[in-house]
Design a protein around this motif. Structure first.
Motif, PDB file in Angstrom:
ATOM      1  N   ASN A  35       0.804  -1.219   0.000  1.00  0.00           N
ATOM      2  CA  ASN A  35       0.000   0.000   0.000  1.00  0.00           C
ATOM      3  C   ASN A  35       0.834   1.265   0.000  1.00  0.00           C
ATOM      4  O   ASN A  35       0.401   2.298  -0.503  1.00  0.00           O
ATOM      5  CB  ASN A  35      -0.940   0.001   1.213  1.00  0.00           C
ATOM      6  N   SER A  36       2.010   1.205   0.584  1.00  0.00           N
ATOM      7  CA  SER A  36       2.882   2.378   0.699  1.00  0.00           C
ATOM      8  C   SER A  36       4.321   1.948   0.403  1.00  0.00           C
ATOM      9  O   SER A  36       5.108   1.717   1.323  1.00  0.00           O
ATOM     10  CB  SER A  36       2.797   2.967   2.110  1.00  0.00           C
ATOM     11  N   PRO A  37       4.673   1.821  -0.871  1.00  0.00           N
ATOM     12  CA  PRO A  37       5.989   1.290  -1.241  1.00  0.00           C
ATOM     13  C   PRO A  37       7.183   2.053  -0.674  1.00  0.00           C
ATOM     14  O   PRO A  37       8.270   1.503  -0.581  1.00  0.00           O
ATOM     15  CB  PRO A  37       5.985   1.357  -2.775  1.00  0.00           C
ATOM     16  N   ARG A  38       6.988   3.315  -0.285  1.00  0.00           N
ATOM     17  CA  ARG A  38       8.093   4.100   0.269  1.00  0.00           C
ATOM     18  C   ARG A  38       8.030   4.185   1.798  1.00  0.00           C
ATOM     19  O   ARG A  38       8.734   4.999   2.403  1.00  0.00           O
ATOM     20  CB  ARG A  38       8.089   5.508  -0.326  1.00  0.00           C
ATOM     21  N   ALA A  39       7.199   3.356   2.429  1.00  0.00           N
ATOM     22  CA  ALA A  39       7.073   3.377   3.886  1.00  0.00           C
ATOM     23  C   ALA A  39       8.423   3.143   4.538  1.00  0.00           C
ATOM     24  O   ALA A  39       9.217   2.317   4.088  1.00  0.00           O
ATOM     25  CB  ALA A  39       6.082   2.309   4.344  1.00  0.00           C
ATOM     26  N   ARG A  40       8.666   3.884   5.611  1.00  0.00           N
ATOM     27  CA  ARG A  40       9.924   3.741   6.358  1.00  0.00           C
ATOM     28  C   ARG A  40       9.637   2.874   7.578  1.00  0.00           C
ATOM     29  O   ARG A  40       8.917   3.284   8.488  1.00  0.00           O
ATOM     30  CB  ARG A  40      10.448   5.112   6.755  1.00  0.00           C
ATOM     31  N   VAL A  41      10.202   1.675   7.563  1.00  0.00           N
ATOM     32  CA  VAL A  41       9.914   0.687   8.600  1.00  0.00           C
ATOM     33  C   VAL A  41      11.216   0.148   9.172  1.00  0.00           C
ATOM     34  O   VAL A  41      12.123  -0.236   8.424  1.00  0.00           O
ATOM     35  CB  VAL A  41       9.084  -0.493   8.038  1.00  0.00           C
ATOM     36  N   ASP A  42      11.296   0.118  10.487  1.00  0.00           N
ATOM     37  CA  ASP A  42      12.403  -0.528  11.187  1.00  0.00           C
ATOM     38  C   ASP A  42      11.870  -1.825  11.768  1.00  0.00           C
ATOM     39  O   ASP A  42      10.884  -1.818  12.503  1.00  0.00           O
ATOM     40  CB  ASP A  42      12.941   0.374  12.302  1.00  0.00           C
ATOM     41  N   VAL A  43      12.509  -2.933  11.434  1.00  0.00           N
ATOM     42  CA  VAL A  43      12.094  -4.250  11.915  1.00  0.00           C
ATOM     43  C   VAL A  43      13.092  -4.701  12.980  1.00  0.00           C
ATOM     44  O   VAL A  43      14.299  -4.705  12.744  1.00  0.00           O
ATOM     45  CB  VAL A  43      12.040  -5.278  10.763  1.00  0.00           C
ATOM     46  N   HIS A  59      13.942  -3.847  -0.230  1.00  0.00           N
ATOM     47  CA  HIS A  59      13.308  -2.563   0.071  1.00  0.00           C
ATOM     48  C   HIS A  59      14.261  -1.655   0.850  1.00  0.00           C
ATOM     49  O   HIS A  59      14.524  -1.894   2.028  1.00  0.00           O
ATOM     50  CB  HIS A  59      12.009  -2.798   0.847  1.00  0.00           C
ATOM     51  N   SER A  60      14.729  -0.622   0.193  1.00  0.00           N
ATOM     52  CA  SER A  60      15.733   0.265   0.788  1.00  0.00           C
ATOM     53  C   SER A  60      15.193   1.096   1.948  1.00  0.00           C
ATOM     54  O   SER A  60      15.974   1.629   2.737  1.00  0.00           O
ATOM     55  CB  SER A  60      16.314   1.187  -0.281  1.00  0.00           C
ATOM     56  N   THR A  61      13.884   1.226   2.080  1.00  0.00           N
ATOM     57  CA  THR A  61      13.317   2.035   3.167  1.00  0.00           C
ATOM     58  C   THR A  61      13.042   1.208   4.421  1.00  0.00           C
ATOM     59  O   THR A  61      12.500   1.729   5.396  1.00  0.00           O
ATOM     60  CB  THR A  61      12.007   2.724   2.723  1.00  0.00           C
ATOM     61  N   VAL A  62      13.421  -0.063   4.375  1.00  0.00           N
ATOM     62  CA  VAL A  62      13.205  -0.956   5.522  1.00  0.00           C
ATOM     63  C   VAL A  62      14.557  -1.345   6.103  1.00  0.00           C
ATOM     64  O   VAL A  62      15.453  -1.758   5.372  1.00  0.00           O
ATOM     65  CB  VAL A  62      12.424  -2.224   5.105  1.00  0.00           C
ATOM     66  N   SER A  63      14.683  -1.203   7.425  1.00  0.00           N
ATOM     67  CA  SER A  63      15.919  -1.634   8.083  1.00  0.00           C
ATOM     68  C   SER A  63      15.612  -2.819   8.988  1.00  0.00           C
ATOM     69  O   SER A  63      14.497  -2.950   9.495  1.00  0.00           O
ATOM     70  CB  SER A  63      16.535  -0.493   8.895  1.00  0.00           C
ATOM     71  N   LEU A  64      16.595  -3.666   9.180  1.00  0.00           N
ATOM     72  CA  LEU A  64      16.426  -4.876   9.975  1.00  0.00           C
ATOM     73  C   LEU A  64      17.476  -4.921  11.075  1.00  0.00           C
ATOM     74  O   LEU A  64      18.671  -4.795  10.799  1.00  0.00           O
ATOM     75  CB  LEU A  64      16.550  -6.109   9.073  1.00  0.00           C
ATOM     76  N   LEU A  65      17.035  -5.091  12.300  1.00  0.00           N
ATOM     77  CA  LEU A  65      17.931  -5.234  13.449  1.00  0.00           C
ATOM     78  C   LEU A  65      17.647  -6.566  14.116  1.00  0.00           C
ATOM     79  O   LEU A  65      16.544  -6.800  14.617  1.00  0.00           O
ATOM     80  CB  LEU A  65      17.700  -4.095  14.453  1.00  0.00           C
ATOM     81  N   ARG A  66      18.648  -7.441  14.108  1.00  0.00           N
ATOM     82  CA  ARG A  66      18.486  -8.748  14.750  1.00  0.00           C
ATOM     83  C   ARG A  66      18.915  -8.611  16.203  1.00  0.00           C
ATOM     84  O   ARG A  66      20.116  -8.575  16.510  1.00  0.00           O
ATOM     85  CB  ARG A  66      19.327  -9.805  14.047  1.00  0.00           C
ATOM     86  N   LYS A  67      17.920  -8.484  17.084  1.00  0.00           N
ATOM     87  CA  LYS A  67      18.198  -8.292  18.503  1.00  0.00           C
ATOM     88  C   LYS A  67      16.898  -8.373  19.291  1.00  0.00           C
ATOM     89  O   LYS A  67      15.821  -8.407  18.718  1.00  0.00           O
ATOM     90  CB  LYS A  67      18.858  -6.935  18.738  1.00  0.00           C
ATOM     91  N   GLU A  68      17.018  -8.379  20.581  1.00  0.00           N
ATOM     92  CA  GLU A  68      15.861  -8.305  21.468  1.00  0.00           C
ATOM     93  C   GLU A  68      15.319  -6.874  21.421  1.00  0.00           C
ATOM     94  O   GLU A  68      16.078  -5.922  21.273  1.00  0.00           O
ATOM     95  CB  GLU A  68      16.262  -8.632  22.914  1.00  0.00           C
ATOM     96  N   PHE A  69      14.010  -6.730  21.581  1.00  0.00           N
ATOM     97  CA  PHE A  69      13.407  -5.399  21.663  1.00  0.00           C
ATOM     98  C   PHE A  69      13.928  -4.672  22.904  1.00  0.00           C
ATOM     99  O   PHE A  69      14.061  -5.260  23.973  1.00  0.00           O
ATOM    100  CB  PHE A  69      11.876  -5.510  21.737  1.00  0.00           C
ATOM    101  N   GLU A  70      14.215  -3.392  22.734  1.00  0.00           N
ATOM    102  CA  GLU A  70      14.567  -2.506  23.847  1.00  0.00           C
ATOM    103  C   GLU A  70      13.664  -1.279  23.757  1.00  0.00           C
ATOM    104  O   GLU A  70      13.269  -0.872  22.653  1.00  0.00           O
ATOM    105  CB  GLU A  70      16.022  -2.053  23.733  1.00  0.00           C
ATOM    106  N   GLU A  71      13.368  -0.691  24.894  1.00  0.00           N
ATOM    107  CA  GLU A  71      12.483   0.481  24.894  1.00  0.00           C
ATOM    108  C   GLU A  71      12.994   1.569  23.955  1.00  0.00           C
ATOM    109  O   GLU A  71      12.206   2.265  23.301  1.00  0.00           O
ATOM    110  CB  GLU A  71      12.315   1.038  26.303  1.00  0.00           C
ATOM    111  N   SER A  72      14.298   1.724  23.839  1.00  0.00           N
ATOM    112  CA  SER A  72      14.866   2.758  22.965  1.00  0.00           C
ATOM    113  C   SER A  72      14.521   2.541  21.486  1.00  0.00           C
ATOM    114  O   SER A  72      14.630   3.471  20.679  1.00  0.00           O
ATOM    115  CB  SER A  72      16.384   2.840  23.139  1.00  0.00           C
TER     116      SER A  72
END
Length: 193
Positions: A35-43, A59-72
């Motif tokens: 729906n929004s090909p330019r959406a900026r998403v952090d996974v 997708h260049s606007t999507v970043s991926l972090l392999r880690k546990e969730f932190e409040e920050s």
């Protein structure tokens, strides 16, 4: 009664956090980017399905972090979508999101959601959102199929013509609305006959 207020977000102008990179996370991410090909998403996810990793790589606007969730991870985020099957984590993130006034969606947990991801019908510039108030995604899917079938493919041409006509109209707002209403009234009635 469905008291939800429908809105359409400019996802490329806000930041979204998606927690979870399994099949459900992939489904949510695919829906966002369709729906929004330019959406900026952090996974953020501890475990990442290979299919999800491959999709994100495209997708260049999507970043991926392999880690546990932190409040920050919530810093500078406007929207959060949770696709985890960890009830405790979901509750914890919900508390953090509420404290920060960040809207939250939790997959398959309507009671925890501030908003739902509805079914979407799109034909060119026309986009219809369908909500069952979180009660039946299956019914929303069937309605999506129905509207996909009945909305004509050439609707985008009609919308472009209406846009040009609207821009040429003179008069105050009320006169313009009355003119446009009169001009479009037959569109639906002609198809219903």
């Amino acid at each position: 009664m469905n008291e939800l207020f429908p809105i359409f977000l400019k996802m490329h102008e806000i930041r979204t956090l998606l927690v979870g990179a399994g099949p459900v996370g992939l489904e949510k991410l695919q829906a966002i980017l369709k729906n929004s090909p330019r959406a900026r998403v952090d996974v953020v996810a501890r475990e990442i399905e290979e299919e999800t990793r491959a999709f994100i790589a495209q997708h260049s606007t999507v970043s991926l972090l392999r880690k546990e969730f932190e409040e920050s991870d919530l810093d500078h985020k406007d929207l959060v979508i949770l696709a985890t099957n960890n009830a405790g984590l979901n509750e914890r993130i919900r508390t953090f999101a509420r404290e920060r006034h960040i809207l939250l969606n939790v997959a398959d947990k309507p009671a925890l959601c501030d908003f739902y991801l509805g079914a979407v019908v799109q034909k060119g510039s026309l986009k219809l959102g369908i909500s069952t108030n979180g009660k039946s995604p299956t019914m929303a899917k069937r309605l999506k199929e129905f509207f996909n079938d009945i909305v004509p493919e050439e609707i985008d041409e009609t919308l472009q013509l209406m846009h040009e006509y609207r821009n040429r109209l003179k008069g105050d707002f009320k006169e313009k609305v009355e003119t446009l209403n009169a001009h479009t009234r037959g569109f639906i009635h002609d198809r219903a006959d």
